[in-house]
Enzyme design. Structure first.
Site, PDB file in Angstrom:
ATOM      1  N   ARG A 145      55.347  15.105  57.057  1.00 54.82           N
ATOM      2  CA  ARG A 145      55.512  14.415  55.772  1.00 54.82           C
ATOM      3  C   ARG A 145      56.996  14.107  55.579  1.00 54.82           C
ATOM      4  O   ARG A 145      57.821  15.029  55.544  1.00 54.82           O
ATOM      5  CB  ARG A 145      55.001  15.312  54.632  1.00 54.82           C
ATOM      6  CG  ARG A 145      55.267  14.762  53.241  1.00 54.82           C
ATOM      7  CD  ARG A 145      54.680  15.701  52.180  1.00 54.82           C
ATOM      8  NE  ARG A 145      54.896  15.171  50.841  1.00 54.82           N
ATOM      9  CZ  ARG A 145      55.821  15.607  49.982  1.00 54.82           C
ATOM     10  NH1 ARG A 145      56.637  16.591  50.314  1.00 54.82           N
ATOM     11  NH2 ARG A 145      55.947  15.065  48.790  1.00 54.82           N
ATOM     12  N   HIS A 189      61.055   9.774  47.022  1.00 52.79           N
ATOM     13  CA  HIS A 189      61.442  11.177  46.842  1.00 52.79           C
ATOM     14  C   HIS A 189      62.834  11.177  46.192  1.00 52.79           C
ATOM     15  O   HIS A 189      63.825  11.554  46.808  1.00 52.79           O
ATOM     16  CB  HIS A 189      61.421  11.913  48.181  1.00 52.79           C
ATOM     17  CG  HIS A 189      61.362  13.408  48.076  1.00 52.79           C
ATOM     18  ND1 HIS A 189      60.389  14.175  48.662  1.00 52.79           N
ATOM     19  CD2 HIS A 189      62.172  14.297  47.437  1.00 52.79           C
ATOM     20  CE1 HIS A 189      60.592  15.461  48.410  1.00 52.79           C
ATOM     21  NE2 HIS A 189      61.691  15.565  47.658  1.00 52.79           N
ATOM     22  N   GLU A 219      56.818  14.427  43.000  1.00 54.10           N
ATOM     23  CA  GLU A 219      57.244  15.186  41.819  1.00 54.10           C
ATOM     24  C   GLU A 219      57.875  14.335  40.726  1.00 54.10           C
ATOM     25  O   GLU A 219      59.074  14.462  40.442  1.00 54.10           O
ATOM     26  CB  GLU A 219      58.227  16.288  42.245  1.00 54.10           C
ATOM     27  CG  GLU A 219      57.650  17.254  43.254  1.00 54.10           C
ATOM     28  CD  GLU A 219      58.572  18.449  43.525  1.00 54.10           C
ATOM     29  OE1 GLU A 219      59.748  18.405  43.119  1.00 54.10           O
ATOM     30  OE2 GLU A 219      58.109  19.417  44.136  1.00 54.10           O
ATOM     31  N   ASN A 238      52.792  20.399  45.145  1.00 54.84           N
ATOM     32  CA  ASN A 238      53.920  21.199  45.618  1.00 54.84           C
ATOM     33  C   ASN A 238      53.954  22.458  44.776  1.00 54.84           C
ATOM     34  O   ASN A 238      54.011  22.396  43.545  1.00 54.84           O
ATOM     35  CB  ASN A 238      55.250  20.451  45.457  1.00 54.84           C
ATOM     36  CG  ASN A 238      55.332  19.223  46.358  1.00 54.84           C
ATOM     37  OD1 ASN A 238      54.457  19.000  47.189  1.00 54.84           O
ATOM     38  ND2 ASN A 238      56.391  18.453  46.198  1.00 54.84           N
ATOM     39  N   TYR A 254      55.707  26.346  44.283  1.00 55.00           N
ATOM     40  CA  TYR A 254      56.761  27.297  44.648  1.00 55.00           C
ATOM     41  C   TYR A 254      56.675  28.625  43.916  1.00 55.00           C
ATOM     42  O   TYR A 254      57.004  29.663  44.470  1.00 55.00           O
ATOM     43  CB  TYR A 254      58.150  26.680  44.417  1.00 55.00           C
ATOM     44  CG  TYR A 254      58.470  25.617  45.439  1.00 55.00           C
ATOM     45  CD1 TYR A 254      59.045  25.960  46.651  1.00 55.00           C
ATOM     46  CD2 TYR A 254      58.146  24.282  45.213  1.00 55.00           C
ATOM     47  CE1 TYR A 254      59.306  25.005  47.623  1.00 55.00           C
ATOM     48  CE2 TYR A 254      58.402  23.313  46.177  1.00 55.00           C
ATOM     49  CZ  TYR A 254      58.986  23.682  47.381  1.00 55.00           C
ATOM     50  OH  TYR A 254      59.225  22.742  48.339  1.00 55.00           O
ATOM     51  N   GLU A 280      53.946  20.675  49.676  1.00 54.13           N
ATOM     52  CA  GLU A 280      55.164  21.468  49.860  1.00 54.13           C
ATOM     53  C   GLU A 280      54.884  22.895  49.418  1.00 54.13           C
ATOM     54  O   GLU A 280      54.262  23.121  48.381  1.00 54.13           O
ATOM     55  CB  GLU A 280      56.348  20.982  49.007  1.00 54.13           C
ATOM     56  CG  GLU A 280      57.042  19.759  49.513  1.00 54.13           C
ATOM     57  CD  GLU A 280      58.210  19.330  48.622  1.00 54.13           C
ATOM     58  OE1 GLU A 280      58.822  20.191  47.950  1.00 54.13           O
ATOM     59  OE2 GLU A 280      58.489  18.135  48.593  1.00 54.13           O
TER      60      GLU A 280
HETATM   61  C1  GBH Z   1      60.885  20.485  45.702  1.00 45.10           C
HETATM   62  O1  GBH Z   1      61.003  20.523  44.320  1.00 45.10           O
HETATM   63  C2  GBH Z   1      61.403  19.188  46.212  1.00 45.10           C
HETATM   64  O2  GBH Z   1      60.377  18.232  46.388  1.00 45.10           O
HETATM   65  C3  GBH Z   1      62.213  19.316  47.477  1.00 45.10           C
HETATM   66  O3  GBH Z   1      62.900  18.121  47.727  1.00 45.10           O
HETATM   67  C4  GBH Z   1      63.141  20.494  47.365  1.00 45.10           C
HETATM   68  O4  GBH Z   1      64.040  20.578  48.431  1.00 45.10           O
HETATM   69  C5  GBH Z   1      62.282  21.721  47.275  1.00 45.10           C
HETATM   70  O5  GBH Z   1      61.394  21.644  46.239  1.00 45.10           O
HETATM   71  C6  GBH Z   1      63.074  23.002  47.119  1.00 45.10           C
HETATM   72  O6  GBH Z   1      63.766  23.013  45.910  1.00 45.10           O
HETATM   73  O7  GBH Z   1      64.792  25.511  36.129  1.00 45.10           O
HETATM   74  O8  GBH Z   1      63.673  24.250  34.466  1.00 45.10           O
HETATM   75  O9  GBH Z   1      65.225  23.159  35.913  1.00 45.10           O
HETATM   76  C7  GBH Z   1      60.923  21.773  43.730  1.00 45.10           C
HETATM   77  C8  GBH Z   1      60.338  21.748  42.339  1.00 45.10           C
HETATM   78  C9  GBH Z   1      60.783  21.942  40.033  1.00 45.10           C
HETATM   79  C10 GBH Z   1      61.493  23.663  41.464  1.00 45.10           C
HETATM   80  C11 GBH Z   1      61.767  22.393  39.000  1.00 45.10           C
HETATM   81  C12 GBH Z   1      62.484  24.136  40.444  1.00 45.10           C
HETATM   82  C13 GBH Z   1      63.166  24.194  38.222  1.00 45.10           C
HETATM   83  C14 GBH Z   1      62.887  23.862  36.811  1.00 45.10           C
HETATM   84  N1  GBH Z   1      61.259  22.258  41.367  1.00 45.10           N
HETATM   85  N2  GBH Z   1      62.074  23.800  39.107  1.00 45.10           N
HETATM   86  S1  GBH Z   1      64.230  24.202  35.744  1.00 45.10           S
END
Ligand code: GBH
Length: 479
Positions: free
Chosen positions: A83, A127, A172, A300, A302, A376
């Protein structure tokens, strides 16, 4: 699926796809080569104070020049799919008008290399790297950007559609809108909450228009969208904390899932955002476009948010007031809690694999049935490079192992989960964290650009070869 077998394996269903993911600005470098022009991330990353260490993606992992080697690495690991995202600025430098043949040619060569190695290309069109000229014209808060995105999607599909069958419009949209336009942590770094809510809508509209544009050229094209979802739970079962969880689930998850899958904005979230936006940017017919049927949904995942309501004053909870600084509009007052004893990654994100199963089951139950992919999932850790160059990233192995088991748990509950992409293939440019956070299963030495698969890559490679994770009790039996 997933039941411990006599051989000690928990197997994935037939045809389940194992891949790894990247994004253009995070890996390509070569930002001024082959006719590419700046995107909002080029501008943002060189603006003082925006990115840790002042790091930019100008060189990144130099994938633009090393894509052949990187595909060879993928092939050695046995990945079924890759991807990656397309840099809009590389293929349509003005964000409108004529295509840039040299830019398109790069992706054509990459796709051919993948296909020659038996790796399925999984293309993301956006992206986070909007061409700077489109930001100068208003960016995602401007409705016109949605139409430009659909033209760009059609342009890319026209050239790659004969060899790419899986298309994802957006990665996202939560991040593009709220981090980009509300809290300014990401490009373009604007802090305009009302504009951010308009950006949400125009991203979703752009997704719908792009899906339609691609299907107009290829009726059977597989087109989907990727959203970042969180498991959300209240810190206690008090009504106020449960209400905090409703709010955060609304803003983080349902604000995107409901329009995409149900064709409407969640009314409770619209009400929570009343002080921010009147949603006057939504025009008649837009939501039908947004809800153009998806071929698949990318998720995605995490971590989990555990949230607490503000302390009541004189018996009433004031959602507007005091408390922690709101990371996003509508989350005012809500406190994001860290649970004692729950391990975190180098991003300080709690590791919560059951939250992935919970999220998958929830999407499957609450929304119309459709194929799901984890597009992801992964973790940053402070990797140590041994004197012999090896990277024994045991915590990352444990993270992947736990989350792949969560996928199997969801499949056991009937979720049509069809594939999983590890984030990320390579250590890379981690946005506002620059090169200070490593998510790769393949280590990158940023001085020499030498790639070294970590222990997690070898472990993942074994999982793919077996099409299974080993059952802890039966692990011996499989050796
Ligand atoms: C992904 O987003 C991305 O798609 C990717 O490019 C990136 O490298 C990867 O994750 C690792 O970070 O603390 O309130 O600001 C991650 C999704 C959403 C995770 C927002 C962190 C923090 C919210 N992110 N979140 S806040």
């Amino acid at each position: 699926a997933g039941e411990p077998s006599p051989t000690g394996l928990r197997r994935f269903p037939e045809g389940f796809l194992f891949g790894a993911a990247t994004a253009a600005y995070q890996i390509e470098g070569a930002v001024a080569e082959g006719g590419r022009t700046p995107s909002i991330w080029d501008t943002f990353s060189i603006t003082p104070g925006r990115v840790v260490g002042g790091h930019s993606g100008a060189v990144a992992t130099d994938h633009y020049h090393r894509y052949r080697d990187d595909v060879a690495t993928m092939a050695r690991l046995g990945l079924n799919s890759y991807r990656f995202s397309i840099s809009w600025s590389r293929v349509q430098p003005d964000g409108a008008g004529p295509a840039n043949p040299a830019g398109l040619d790069f992706y054509r060569r990459l796709v051919d290399e993948l296909l020659d190695n038996g790796i399925l290309p999984w293309v993301t069109l956006y992206h986070w790297d909007l061409p700077q000229p489109l930001e100068d014209a208003g960016g995602w808060p401007a409705r016109d950007t949605a139409a430009r995105f659909a033209e760009y999607a059609a342009l890319v599909h026209r050239v790659l559609g004969d060899r790419v069958s899986n298309w994802t419009t957006l990665n996202e949209p939560w991040c593009s809108s709220l981090l980009g336009y509300a809290n300014g942590h990401h490009a373009p770094g604007r802090q305009e909450p009302e504009a951010a809510i308009a950006a949400v809508h125009h991203l979703l509209l752009g997704h719908g228009l792009a899906s339609q544009a691609i299907r107009a050229q290829e009726p059977d094209a597989q087109v989907g969208c990727t959203v970042n979802l969180y498991a959300v739970s209240p810190a206690t079962d008090s009504p106020a904390d449960v209400e905090a969880a409703r709010r955060i689930d609304g803003l983080a998850n349902r604000l995107f899932l409901d329009p995409l899958l149900l064709g409407r904005y969640p009314q409770d979230v619209v009400a929570d955002l009343a002080g921010v936006s009147d949603f006057g940017h939504v025009r008649e017919g837009d939501l039908a476009t947004v809800a153009t049927p998806l071929s698949m949904l990318g998720i995605n995942y995490y971590s989990r948010y555990v949230v607490k309501a503000p302390e009541p004053v004189d018996g009433t909870v004031d959602w507007r007031g005091g408390g922690a600084v709101a990371p996003w509009p509508g989350s005012e007052g809500v406190e994001f809690v860290k649970r004692d004893g729950v391990p975190v990654t180098a991003m300080d994100w709690e590791i919560d694999a059951p939250g992935l199963a919970e999220t998958l089951v929830r999407v499957h139950r609450e929304y119309p049935e459709l194929p799901l992919y984890v597009t992801e999932n992964g973790a940053a850790f402070d990797d140590v490079v041994d004197p012999d160059g090896a990277v024994n990233d045991e915590p990352r192995v444990a993270y992947f192992d736990a989350h792949l088991r969560a996928c199997l748990d969801a499949i056991d509950e009937g979720v049509p989960l069809r594939g999983y992409f590890a984030w990320s293939l390579l250590d890379n440019y981690e946005w506002a964290w620059g090169y200070t956070r490593r998510f790769g299963i393949v280590h990158v030495d940023y001085e020499t650009q030498v790639r070294t698969p970590k222990a997690s890559a070898h472990w993942y490679s074994d999982v793919i070869a077996r099409h299974a994770v080993t059952d802890p009790q039966g692990a011996e039996a499989t050796r």
